[in-house]
Design a protein around this motif. Structure first.
Motif, PDB file in Angstrom:
ATOM      1  N   ASN A  85      -2.674  -7.288  12.771  1.00 47.72           N
ATOM      2  CA  ASN A  85      -2.167  -8.027  11.625  1.00 47.72           C
ATOM      3  C   ASN A  85      -0.891  -8.798  11.968  1.00 47.72           C
ATOM      4  O   ASN A  85      -0.101  -8.379  12.810  1.00 47.72           O
ATOM      5  CB  ASN A  85      -1.876  -7.052  10.471  1.00 47.72           C
ATOM      6  CG  ASN A  85      -3.094  -6.266  10.060  1.00 47.72           C
ATOM      7  OD1 ASN A  85      -4.103  -6.832   9.679  1.00 47.72           O
ATOM      8  ND2 ASN A  85      -3.017  -4.948  10.154  1.00 47.72           N
TER       9      ASN A  85
ATOM     10  N   ASP B  32       0.842  -1.203   0.000  1.00 53.08           N
ATOM     11  CA  ASP B  32       0.000   0.000   0.000  1.00 53.08           C
ATOM     12  C   ASP B  32       0.877   1.252   0.000  1.00 53.08           C
ATOM     13  O   ASP B  32       2.098   1.175   0.141  1.00 53.08           O
ATOM     14  CB  ASP B  32      -1.014  -0.016   1.150  1.00 53.08           C
ATOM     15  CG  ASP B  32      -0.422   0.294   2.518  1.00 53.08           C
ATOM     16  OD1 ASP B  32       0.807   0.508   2.631  1.00 53.08           O
ATOM     17  OD2 ASP B  32      -1.201   0.312   3.504  1.00 53.08           O
TER      18      ASP B  32
ATOM     19  N   ARG C  56      -2.265  -7.401   6.025  1.00 54.20           N
ATOM     20  CA  ARG C  56      -3.712  -7.326   6.259  1.00 54.20           C
ATOM     21  C   ARG C  56      -4.417  -8.280   5.304  1.00 54.20           C
ATOM     22  O   ARG C  56      -4.333  -8.142   4.078  1.00 54.20           O
ATOM     23  CB  ARG C  56      -4.189  -5.891   6.041  1.00 54.20           C
ATOM     24  CG  ARG C  56      -5.636  -5.643   6.425  1.00 54.20           C
ATOM     25  CD  ARG C  56      -5.995  -4.188   6.196  1.00 54.20           C
ATOM     26  NE  ARG C  56      -7.382  -3.905   6.545  1.00 54.20           N
ATOM     27  CZ  ARG C  56      -8.010  -2.784   6.201  1.00 54.20           C
ATOM     28  NH1 ARG C  56      -7.372  -1.845   5.519  1.00 54.20           N
ATOM     29  NH2 ARG C  56      -9.272  -2.607   6.559  1.00 54.20           N
TER      30      ARG C  56
ATOM     31  N   LEU D 155      -1.199  -5.751   1.558  1.00 51.27           N
ATOM     32  CA  LEU D 155      -2.593  -6.132   1.375  1.00 51.27           C
ATOM     33  C   LEU D 155      -2.623  -7.517   0.744  1.00 51.27           C
ATOM     34  O   LEU D 155      -2.135  -7.708  -0.379  1.00 51.27           O
ATOM     35  CB  LEU D 155      -3.304  -5.112   0.482  1.00 51.27           C
ATOM     36  CG  LEU D 155      -3.374  -3.692   1.054  1.00 51.27           C
ATOM     37  CD1 LEU D 155      -3.925  -2.733   0.012  1.00 51.27           C
ATOM     38  CD2 LEU D 155      -4.216  -3.658   2.325  1.00 51.27           C
TER      39      LEU D 155
ATOM     40  N   VAL E 181       0.963  -1.482   5.217  1.00 53.06           N
ATOM     41  CA  VAL E 181       0.728  -2.919   5.301  1.00 53.06           C
ATOM     42  C   VAL E 181       0.858  -3.545   3.914  1.00 53.06           C
ATOM     43  O   VAL E 181       0.754  -2.869   2.884  1.00 53.06           O
ATOM     44  CB  VAL E 181      -0.680  -3.251   5.851  1.00 53.06           C
ATOM     45  CG1 VAL E 181      -0.826  -2.837   7.298  1.00 53.06           C
ATOM     46  CG2 VAL E 181      -1.758  -2.614   4.978  1.00 53.06           C
TER      47      VAL E 181
ATOM     48  N   SER F 271       4.385   1.907   9.786  1.00 55.15           N
ATOM     49  CA  SER F 271       3.315   2.396   8.921  1.00 55.15           C
ATOM     50  C   SER F 271       3.216   1.531   7.673  1.00 55.15           C
ATOM     51  O   SER F 271       4.208   0.974   7.204  1.00 55.15           O
ATOM     52  CB  SER F 271       3.563   3.853   8.512  1.00 55.15           C
ATOM     53  OG  SER F 271       4.778   3.970   7.787  1.00 55.15           O
TER      54      SER F 271
ATOM     55  N   CYS G  75     -14.728  -8.724  12.591  1.00 54.75           N
ATOM     56  CA  CYS G  75     -15.110  -9.015  11.202  1.00 54.75           C
ATOM     57  C   CYS G  75     -16.357  -9.888  11.124  1.00 54.75           C
ATOM     58  O   CYS G  75     -16.628 -10.504  10.089  1.00 54.75           O
ATOM     59  CB  CYS G  75     -13.954  -9.710  10.477  1.00 54.75           C
ATOM     60  SG  CYS G  75     -12.411  -8.764  10.452  1.00 54.75           S
TER      61      CYS G  75
ATOM     62  N   HIS H 252     -10.909  -5.806   9.392  1.00 55.25           N
ATOM     63  CA  HIS H 252     -11.179  -4.546  10.101  1.00 55.25           C
ATOM     64  C   HIS H 252      -9.856  -3.868  10.475  1.00 55.25           C
ATOM     65  O   HIS H 252      -8.895  -4.531  10.870  1.00 55.25           O
ATOM     66  CB  HIS H 252     -11.984  -4.851  11.362  1.00 55.25           C
ATOM     67  CG  HIS H 252     -12.559  -3.657  12.026  1.00 55.25           C
ATOM     68  ND1 HIS H 252     -11.800  -2.781  12.790  1.00 55.25           N
ATOM     69  CD2 HIS H 252     -13.833  -3.161  12.053  1.00 55.25           C
ATOM     70  CE1 HIS H 252     -12.568  -1.817  13.254  1.00 55.25           C
ATOM     71  NE2 HIS H 252     -13.803  -2.017  12.833  1.00 55.25           N
ATOM     72  N   PRO H 253      -9.787  -2.537  10.355  1.00 49.65           N
ATOM     73  CA  PRO H 253      -8.538  -1.819  10.657  1.00 49.65           C
ATOM     74  C   PRO H 253      -8.008  -2.054  12.071  1.00 49.65           C
ATOM     75  O   PRO H 253      -6.804  -1.884  12.307  1.00 49.65           O
ATOM     76  CB  PRO H 253      -8.932  -0.347  10.462  1.00 49.65           C
ATOM     77  CG  PRO H 253     -10.081  -0.381   9.522  1.00 49.65           C
ATOM     78  CD  PRO H 253     -10.836  -1.633   9.841  1.00 49.65           C
ATOM     79  N   TRP H 254      -8.876  -2.444  13.011  1.00 48.70           N
ATOM     80  CA  TRP H 254      -8.421  -2.666  14.377  1.00 48.70           C
ATOM     81  C   TRP H 254      -7.912  -4.085  14.616  1.00 48.70           C
ATOM     82  O   TRP H 254      -7.437  -4.390  15.705  1.00 48.70           O
ATOM     83  CB  TRP H 254      -9.544  -2.355  15.358  1.00 48.70           C
ATOM     84  CG  TRP H 254      -9.887  -0.899  15.450  1.00 48.70           C
ATOM     85  CD1 TRP H 254      -9.253   0.136  14.803  1.00 48.70           C
ATOM     86  CD2 TRP H 254     -10.939  -0.306  16.207  1.00 48.70           C
ATOM     87  NE1 TRP H 254      -9.839   1.333  15.103  1.00 48.70           N
ATOM     88  CE2 TRP H 254     -10.892   1.092  15.973  1.00 48.70           C
ATOM     89  CE3 TRP H 254     -11.922  -0.805  17.047  1.00 48.70           C
ATOM     90  CZ2 TRP H 254     -11.789   1.975  16.559  1.00 48.70           C
ATOM     91  CZ3 TRP H 254     -12.822   0.071  17.630  1.00 48.70           C
ATOM     92  CH2 TRP H 254     -12.753   1.445  17.398  1.00 48.70           C
TER      93      TRP H 254
ATOM     94  N   ARG I 295       3.697  -5.721   8.479  1.00 53.86           N
ATOM     95  CA  ARG I 295       2.368  -6.230   8.816  1.00 53.86           C
ATOM     96  C   ARG I 295       1.584  -6.545   7.542  1.00 53.86           C
ATOM     97  O   ARG I 295       1.670  -5.816   6.554  1.00 53.86           O
ATOM     98  CB  ARG I 295       1.614  -5.207   9.664  1.00 53.86           C
ATOM     99  CG  ARG I 295       2.241  -4.987  11.039  1.00 53.86           C
ATOM    100  CD  ARG I 295       1.413  -4.034  11.880  1.00 53.86           C
ATOM    101  NE  ARG I 295       1.934  -3.925  13.244  1.00 53.86           N
ATOM    102  CZ  ARG I 295       2.859  -3.053  13.622  1.00 53.86           C
ATOM    103  NH1 ARG I 295       3.376  -2.211  12.739  1.00 53.86           N
ATOM    104  NH2 ARG I 295       3.285  -3.020  14.876  1.00 53.86           N
TER     105      ARG I 295
ATOM    106  N   TYR J 187     -11.097  -6.651   3.202  1.00 51.73           N
ATOM    107  CA  TYR J 187      -9.912  -6.593   4.051  1.00 51.73           C
ATOM    108  C   TYR J 187     -10.333  -6.505   5.523  1.00 51.73           C
ATOM    109  O   TYR J 187     -11.307  -5.834   5.863  1.00 51.73           O
ATOM    110  CB  TYR J 187      -9.031  -5.409   3.677  1.00 51.73           C
ATOM    111  CG  TYR J 187      -8.287  -5.607   2.388  1.00 51.73           C
ATOM    112  CD1 TYR J 187      -7.325  -6.606   2.270  1.00 51.73           C
ATOM    113  CD2 TYR J 187      -8.551  -4.823   1.269  1.00 51.73           C
ATOM    114  CE1 TYR J 187      -6.638  -6.815   1.085  1.00 51.73           C
ATOM    115  CE2 TYR J 187      -7.871  -5.027   0.081  1.00 51.73           C
ATOM    116  CZ  TYR J 187      -6.920  -6.036  -0.004  1.00 51.73           C
ATOM    117  OH  TYR J 187      -6.260  -6.239  -1.181  1.00 51.73           O
TER     118      TYR J 187
END
Length: 264
Positions: free
Chosen positions: A136, A95, A121, A175, A173, A171, A232, A131-133, A119, A129
């Motif tokens: 990963n 990303d 995701r 994908l 990820v 920072s 999720c 959930h952002p929380w 990380r 994808y």
């Protein structure tokens, strides 16, 4: 202009990934070199890769008959020439935030860091994808070429071995876009558990009853609760259950294989 400017060799092994490899290649167009090791694709993967070569991508397309994940990855590393290497699968994408982080990490020659965990995701079929929380998984994917090696004794869950200081990218990820049905996920768990058991036997490990009893449930709770896949919905439950089934299959097969061997 950042295209092909970073001193990084991207390492890709593939077979029949025509529907995925294009976006992967586009996401790593900051790398000065891209090593693609194909093991006999027949679905248009080679034509896709050659199309990107025609566009000017610095791709080195190589063929090697399938010899297992570790040896295929080591082969790709052996042909890299840049100071840094990025190991990436055809169904993964870098990303934008990770792109900038990798470029910054490989720009300096002063840092004593030899490797970076990244990380990843995951994509959950029917959900998208994670959930952002969700927490990963961290994978060793970016490392200095001259210090990294591959554990050739691994049969599954192989990774590059990087001595010295390692850190985690804070920072961005990877994908991981892989559409897998529940049936496909269970089939993969069956195959991978067999490979893992073979590796455990080769390494002289012994089965333990406590692991058979606790490992499946422990892995389910690790993913569903600790890693927050409950966010999720049912798809996170399905994913966590597949991890539990893989863990159970591994431990149960381990006992079965050793019992059969003792009876011979």
């Amino acid at each position: 202009m950042t295209r092909f400017a970073s001193p990084v060799s991207a390492l890709i092994i593939c077979m029949n990934e025509a529907d995925k490899i294009g976006p992967c290649l586009e996401s790593i167009d900051f790398c000065a070199e891209i090593i693609v090791v194909d093991s006999g694709s027949t679905d248009g993967t080679l034509e896709c890769v050659n199309g990107y070569i025609a566009k000017g991508y610095p791709i080195k397309l190589l063929h090697r008959d399938w010899s297992g994940f570790p040896r295929q990855r080591q082969f790709s590393l052996d042909h890299a020439t840049q100071p840094w290497c990025l190991s990436i699968d055809p169904d993964e994408r870098v990303d934008d935030a990770l792109r900038q982080a990798i470029m910054a990490a490989t720009r300096t020659t002063e840092s004593g860091v030899n490797g970076w965990y990244i990380r990843r995701r995951d994509w959950l079929k029917g959900y998208g994808y994670a959930h952002p929380w969700v927490l990963n998984n961290r994978l060793m994917r970016l490392f200095r070429r001259d210090v990294a090696t591959m554990d050739l004794t691994a049969r599954v869950h192989e990774s590059f071995v990087v001595p010295g200081e390692t850190r985690t990218m804070e920072s961005g990820v990877l994908l991981h876009r892989r559409e897998i049905s529940i049936e496909g996920d269970l089939a993969r768990a069956n195959i991978y558990s067999t490979l893992k058991v073979a590796m455990m036997v080769e390494r002289g490990k012994k089965p333990r009853l406590v692991r058979l009893l606790l490992s499946p449930l422990g892995n389910f709770l690790k993913f569903y609760v600790a890693k927050r896949y409950f966010l999720c919905g049912r798809h996170g439950f399905f994913y966590s259950m597949s991890v539990m089934i893989y863990s159970y299959a591994t431990e149960a097969k381990f006992y079965e294989v050793l019992e059969e061997r003792d009876q011979v």
